[in-house]
Design a protein around this motif. Structure first.
Motif, short mmCIF file in Angstrom:
data_model
loop_
_atom_site.label_atom_id
_atom_site.label_comp_id
_atom_site.label_asym_id
_atom_site.label_seq_id
_atom_site.Cartn_x
_atom_site.Cartn_y
_atom_site.Cartn_z
N LEU A 116 43.37 4.01 -34.65
CA LEU A 116 43.66 5.34 -34.11
C LEU A 116 45.05 5.27 -33.49
N MET A 117 46.01 5.92 -34.13
CA MET A 117 47.42 5.77 -33.75
C MET A 117 47.98 7.04 -33.13
N PHE A 118 48.60 6.90 -31.97
CA PHE A 118 49.26 8.01 -31.28
C PHE A 118 50.76 7.91 -31.55
N LEU A 119 51.26 8.76 -32.41
CA LEU A 119 52.66 8.71 -32.84
C LEU A 119 53.48 9.65 -31.94
N TYR A 120 53.77 9.17 -30.74
CA TYR A 120 54.36 10.02 -29.71
C TYR A 120 55.72 10.60 -30.09
N GLU A 121 56.49 9.87 -30.85
CA GLU A 121 57.85 10.30 -31.17
C GLU A 121 57.97 10.96 -32.54
#
Length: 475
Positions: A116-121
């Motif tokens: 589960l990846m949070f791609l903030y940028e």
């Protein structure tokens, strides 16, 4: 190009908090992805699932429960029926076991930290609320689908029209307030009557009536539960629930045992201005405290703004002695049409337009609905909706800690009070002398949304979100 056709049941959806765009939408997107795998007969071939959250879904995903929503959606659970008390426990079981049962049928290994990846940028151009699901299959191939949660629980893929009803010949196709007014003038119908005529194109009158009353039952349950639940809200801000204490203090030991007798107990306290004001705030607080606690709420038109319409409707029921099914249906039908005009002409997503798109729209919906139910003309209804939104223009979305708590919960009380004020102003005014039309304010809202700095659009990168020092846990 097909026109967007929006039903009452698109604007009002039963789900689980705290956010329609960050919780309900991603939950529905996860369900759609599982259905894709089932339809292609690939579910049993899946060995691994990856989830990629982009933009606003990444930046405020933890606080808004996006991670929780996608895991439950992939598990085959439905937000309308899932036991709200098992939301957090089930997700914790998934994390601890490192196992995910797709669609309640097929078990795969799953690491919360790795898969589960949070791609903030990273942000996708179609909409700030984007999620991609990747299923790796046992033959070395993969299936990948990207979905956009566009506000109010609506979910689309770029280029498709799913998330709105299929195009049919409505008796009154409406995109703008001007078109709505023309149809009302031509037929003499009230706005609610016109809406209910359109609904008959999709289902029987009785089915619509039953469905709207089911929505009202969910609103009732949410208000009542919120007014009788103490404690701290989850998430780490340690915000204390206030509705229950306010309810007890104002009732002064007057007896009641269910919603109906509670309404009578509130009524018996009189109609002092301060007393009414406190109750409107209490109703709104109750709903949004439930929303912040992963409770069952109704998007109205969003979860973050879910308290405004119930609070104004409850005000109407209690203090105008209008606990009648027909009047409740009239209120909800009118509100839905006002909301649909904003969705078609602007947005109801805070990630696109800031909080003006949520609290502002909900306040306009409530103002218009209350005005019609209090006997206002069609033009006064539109005037009330315009007044309510006019005084929310530019409202930013800057949730502290990425949680739908501060300033979100109190903003619902303010939106409700503004709605009531807007209705009263419209009822005491001549719409012929109004200087601003509803269509003008919808257009202005959309232009304002486009001009607004992205840090004020549900990212927790600006405003109050960076002014208040916090020490929150990472998960």
């Amino acid at each position: 190009m097909a026109k967007e056709q929006i039903s009452i049941f698109d604007m009002f959806k039963i789900g689980i908090g705290p956010s329609s765009s960050h919780t309900l939408g991603p939950w529905r997107a996860a369900q759609r992805f599982v259905q894709v795998l089932i339809d292609r007969k690939l579910l049993s071939s899946v060995e691994q699932v990856n989830i990629l959250l982009y933009g606003s879904l990444a930046k405020t995903g933890i606080g808004h429960g996006t991670d929780i929503a996608v895991l439950l959606g992939l598990s085959g659970d439905d937000p309308v029926t899932f036991d709200v008390h098992d939301v957090l426990p089930k997700v914790e079981r998934i994390k601890q076991s490192n196992l995910l049962v797709l669609g309640a049928q097929h078990q795969v290994s799953f690491s919360y930290a790795a898969h589960l990846m949070f791609l903030y940028e990273q942000s996708l151009p179609f909409h700030p609320n984007a999620v991609t699901f990747q299923a790796l299959l046992n033959d070395g191939t993969a299936v990948s689908e990207t979905y956009y949660s566009i506000g109010g629980g609506f979910v689309v893929q770029e280029g498709d029209a799913e998330g709105v009803l299929s195009e049919i010949d409505l008796p009154f196709p409406i995109d703008t307030a001007q078109e709505l007014m023309v149809s009302c003038m031509r037929t003499g119908l009230k706005i609610s009557e016109l809406v209910l005529e359109n609904e008959c194109s999709w289902r029987s009158e009785e089915e619509t009536r039953t469905g709207v009353l089911k929505i009202f039952q969910a609103l009732k349950d949410c208000i009542y539960k919120g007014c009788h639940t103490d404690g701290l809200l989850p998430g780490g801000l340690n915000v204390e629930r206030r509705a229950s204490k306010l309810n007890k203090r104002m009732l002064k030991d007057r007896p009641y045992h269910d919603f109906d007798t509670w309404v009578e107990a509130i009524r018996s306290g009189g109609k002092d201005f301060g007393y009414i004001l406190d109750w409107v705030s209490c109703f709104a607080l109750a709903v949004n405290e439930e929303n912040a606690s992963f409770g069952r709420v109704v998007t109205a038109p969003t979860n973050g703004a879910a308290g405004v319409i119930p609070a104004v409707l409850q005000y109407y029921i209690v203090f105008h002695d209008c606990y009648q099914e027909d009047k409740i249906i009239q209120f909800i039908a009118t509100a839905s049409e006002i909301g649909s005009i904003f969705k078609k002409g602007a947005t109801i997503s805070a990630a696109m337009g800031g909080c003006q798109a949520e609290i502002g729209v909900s306040s306009a919906m409530a103002a218009g609905a209350l005005t019609e139910c209090l006997g206002g003309s069609q033009r006064q209804v539109l005037m009330a909706a315009e007044i309510a939104m006019e005084h929310h223009l530019g409202l930013t979305c800057d949730p502290i800690g990425g949680l739908v708590q501060i300033p979100c919960i109190e903003r619902n009380t303010m939106g409700a009070i503004k709605a009531i004020t807007a209705a009263q102003l419209a009822l005491q005014s001549n719409p012929d002398k109004a200087k601003v039309s509803l269509d003008a304010v919808v257009s202005t809202m959309w232009e304002t949304a486009q001009d607004m700095n992205v840090k004020y659009k549900e990212t927790a990168d600006g405003g109050l979100a960076i002014k208040v020092p916090l020490s929150l846990p990472e998960c």
